[in-house]
Design a protein around this motif. Sequence first.
Motif, PDB file in Angstrom:
ATOM      1  N   PRO A  48     -14.186   4.857   6.104  1.00 46.16           N
ATOM      2  CA  PRO A  48     -12.895   3.946   6.088  1.00 46.16           C
ATOM      3  C   PRO A  48     -12.696   2.966   6.499  1.00 46.16           C
ATOM      4  N   SER A  49     -13.250   2.103   6.856  1.00 39.10           N
ATOM      5  CA  SER A  49     -12.196   0.368   7.047  1.00 39.10           C
ATOM      6  C   SER A  49     -11.999  -0.051   6.028  1.00 39.10           C
ATOM      7  N   ALA A  50     -13.125   0.224   5.493  1.00 38.41           N
ATOM      8  CA  ALA A  50     -12.584  -1.035   3.491  1.00 38.41           C
ATOM      9  C   ALA A  50     -11.277  -0.215   2.908  1.00 38.41           C
ATOM     10  N   ALA A  51     -11.281   1.186   3.250  1.00 40.68           N
ATOM     11  CA  ALA A  51     -10.910   2.218   3.027  1.00 40.68           C
ATOM     12  C   ALA A  51      -9.269   1.854   2.835  1.00 40.68           C
ATOM     13  N   TRP A  52      -9.056   1.096   4.112  1.00 40.85           N
ATOM     14  CA  TRP A  52      -8.058   0.658   4.960  1.00 40.85           C
ATOM     15  C   TRP A  52      -7.591   0.345   4.762  1.00 40.85           C
ATOM     16  N   ARG A  53      -7.907  -1.848   4.610  1.00 42.65           N
ATOM     17  CA  ARG A  53      -8.116  -2.545   3.932  1.00 42.65           C
ATOM     18  C   ARG A  53      -7.520  -2.517   2.332  1.00 42.65           C
ATOM     19  N   TRP A  54      -8.405  -2.069   1.771  1.00 45.70           N
ATOM     20  CA  TRP A  54      -8.100  -2.363   0.967  1.00 45.70           C
ATOM     21  C   TRP A  54      -6.479  -1.958   0.569  1.00 45.70           C
ATOM     22  N   GLN A  55      -6.401  -0.924   1.014  1.00 48.86           N
ATOM     23  CA  GLN A  55      -5.184   0.158   0.567  1.00 48.86           C
ATOM     24  C   GLN A  55      -3.785  -1.030   1.023  1.00 48.86           C
ATOM     25  N   ALA A  56      -4.152  -1.177   2.756  1.00 50.95           N
ATOM     26  CA  ALA A  56      -3.327  -2.630   3.454  1.00 50.95           C
ATOM     27  C   ALA A  56      -2.865  -3.563   2.496  1.00 50.95           C
ATOM     28  N   ARG A  57      -4.613  -3.943   1.813  1.00 55.78           N
ATOM     29  CA  ARG A  57      -4.051  -5.376   0.468  1.00 55.78           C
ATOM     30  C   ARG A  57      -3.366  -4.903  -1.155  1.00 55.78           C
ATOM     31  N   LEU A  58      -3.451  -3.580  -1.154  1.00 52.50           N
ATOM     32  CA  LEU A  58      -2.785  -3.004  -2.549  1.00 52.50           C
ATOM     33  C   LEU A  58      -0.786  -2.723  -1.854  1.00 52.50           C
ATOM     34  N   ALA A  59      -0.842  -2.130  -0.431  1.00 53.46           N
ATOM     35  CA  ALA A  59       0.939  -1.582  -0.365  1.00 53.46           C
ATOM     36  C   ALA A  59       1.176  -3.568  -0.083  1.00 53.46           C
ATOM     37  N   ALA A  60       0.123  -4.281   0.536  1.00 55.18           N
ATOM     38  CA  ALA A  60       1.373  -5.842   1.111  1.00 55.18           C
ATOM     39  C   ALA A  60       1.677  -6.064  -0.543  1.00 55.18           C
ATOM     40  N   TRP A  61       0.612  -6.381  -2.039  1.00 57.57           N
ATOM     41  CA  TRP A  61       0.340  -7.386  -2.782  1.00 57.57           C
ATOM     42  C   TRP A  61       1.755  -6.240  -3.673  1.00 57.57           C
ATOM     43  N   LEU A  62       2.108  -5.033  -3.608  1.00 56.55           N
ATOM     44  CA  LEU A  62       3.465  -4.475  -4.163  1.00 56.55           C
ATOM     45  C   LEU A  62       4.672  -4.952  -3.127  1.00 56.55           C
ATOM     46  N   LEU A  63       4.892  -5.060  -1.635  1.00 56.26           N
ATOM     47  CA  LEU A  63       5.658  -6.043  -1.083  1.00 56.26           C
ATOM     48  C   LEU A  63       6.399  -6.902  -1.184  1.00 56.26           C
ATOM     49  N   ARG A  64       5.458  -7.849  -2.157  1.00 57.81           N
ATOM     50  CA  ARG A  64       5.881  -8.636  -2.072  1.00 57.81           C
ATOM     51  C   ARG A  64       6.416  -8.495  -3.986  1.00 57.81           C
ATOM     52  N   ARG A  65       6.193  -7.421  -4.421  1.00 55.34           N
ATOM     53  CA  ARG A  65       6.621  -7.772  -5.774  1.00 55.34           C
ATOM     54  C   ARG A  65       8.605  -8.046  -5.542  1.00 55.34           C
ATOM     55  N   GLY A  66       9.072  -8.096  -6.506  1.00 60.88           N
ATOM     56  CA  GLY A  66      10.290  -8.304  -6.602  1.00 60.88           C
ATOM     57  C   GLY A  66      11.432  -7.205  -6.815  1.00 60.88           C
ATOM     58  N   SER A  67      10.660  -6.184  -6.846  1.00 60.20           N
ATOM     59  CA  SER A  67      11.476  -4.700  -8.076  1.00 60.20           C
ATOM     60  C   SER A  67      11.909  -4.159  -6.499  1.00 60.20           C
ATOM     61  N   ALA A  68      12.560  -3.574  -6.300  1.00 63.18           N
ATOM     62  CA  ALA A  68      12.827  -2.506  -5.598  1.00 63.18           C
ATOM     63  C   ALA A  68      11.553  -1.002  -5.286  1.00 63.18           C
ATOM     64  N   PRO A  69      11.478  -1.230  -6.707  1.00 63.93           N
ATOM     65  CA  PRO A  69      10.671   0.631  -7.189  1.00 63.93           C
ATOM     66  C   PRO A  69       9.189  -0.274  -5.891  1.00 63.93           C
ATOM     67  N   TRP A  70       8.736  -1.508  -6.550  1.00 59.97           N
ATOM     68  CA  TRP A  70       7.899  -1.236  -6.255  1.00 59.97           C
ATOM     69  C   TRP A  70       7.436  -1.564  -5.139  1.00 59.97           C
ATOM     70  N   GLN A  71       8.351  -2.148  -4.406  1.00 63.17           N
ATOM     71  CA  GLN A  71       8.472  -2.095  -2.505  1.00 63.17           C
ATOM     72  C   GLN A  71       8.421  -1.066  -1.945  1.00 63.17           C
ATOM     73  N   ALA A  72       9.210  -0.145  -2.478  1.00 62.92           N
ATOM     74  CA  ALA A  72       9.265   1.360  -1.651  1.00 62.92           C
ATOM     75  C   ALA A  72       7.530   1.739  -1.936  1.00 62.92           C
ATOM     76  N   LEU A  73       6.838   2.024  -3.823  1.00 65.78           N
ATOM     77  CA  LEU A  73       5.937   2.166  -3.291  1.00 65.78           C
ATOM     78  C   LEU A  73       4.615   1.564  -2.229  1.00 65.78           C
ATOM     79  N   GLY A  74       5.014   0.518  -1.942  1.00 66.21           N
ATOM     80  CA  GLY A  74       4.540  -0.599  -0.971  1.00 66.21           C
ATOM     81  C   GLY A  74       4.746  -0.002  -0.093  1.00 66.21           C
ATOM     82  N   ARG A  75       5.719   0.554   0.427  1.00 58.98           N
ATOM     83  CA  ARG A  75       5.904   0.662   1.935  1.00 58.98           C
ATOM     84  C   ARG A  75       5.565   2.046   2.026  1.00 58.98           C
ATOM     85  N   ARG A  76       5.494   2.890   0.600  1.00 61.78           N
ATOM     86  CA  ARG A  76       4.328   4.209   1.024  1.00 61.78           C
ATOM     87  C   ARG A  76       3.279   4.420   0.530  1.00 61.78           C
TER      88      ARG A  76
END
Length: 94
Positions: free
Chosen positions: A28-56
């Motif tokens: 679970p800790s490795a999965a949590w880290r990977w999920q956090a990295r993916l969400a951070a990468w999506l939040l850095r993207r420019g478009s609003a739909p990718w950022q919304a997915l990253g927040r989810r």
Amino acid sequence: MSSLWWQYAVIAALVAASAAYMLRKLAPSAAWRWQARLAAWLLRRGSAPWQALGRRLLPPRTAGGCGGGACDGCGDAGDARPPLEQKVTFHRRR
């Protein structure tokens, strides 16, 4: 022959979902880290739909200490849960 690639796509999706479920249960800790990295990468993207997915996809923050789910209780609370593990005793047949 055209429907064969759909079968492979469905099988690949099922295998990926099973692997993700296994990862979350066994590491679970490795999965949590990977999920956090993916969400951070999506939040850095420019478009609003990718950022919304990253927040989810942001993993929930777990608070440590009492009431944060870090343990079963400190012993001073009356609603402490019993331990998940129980002792098993085997008896020989006579």
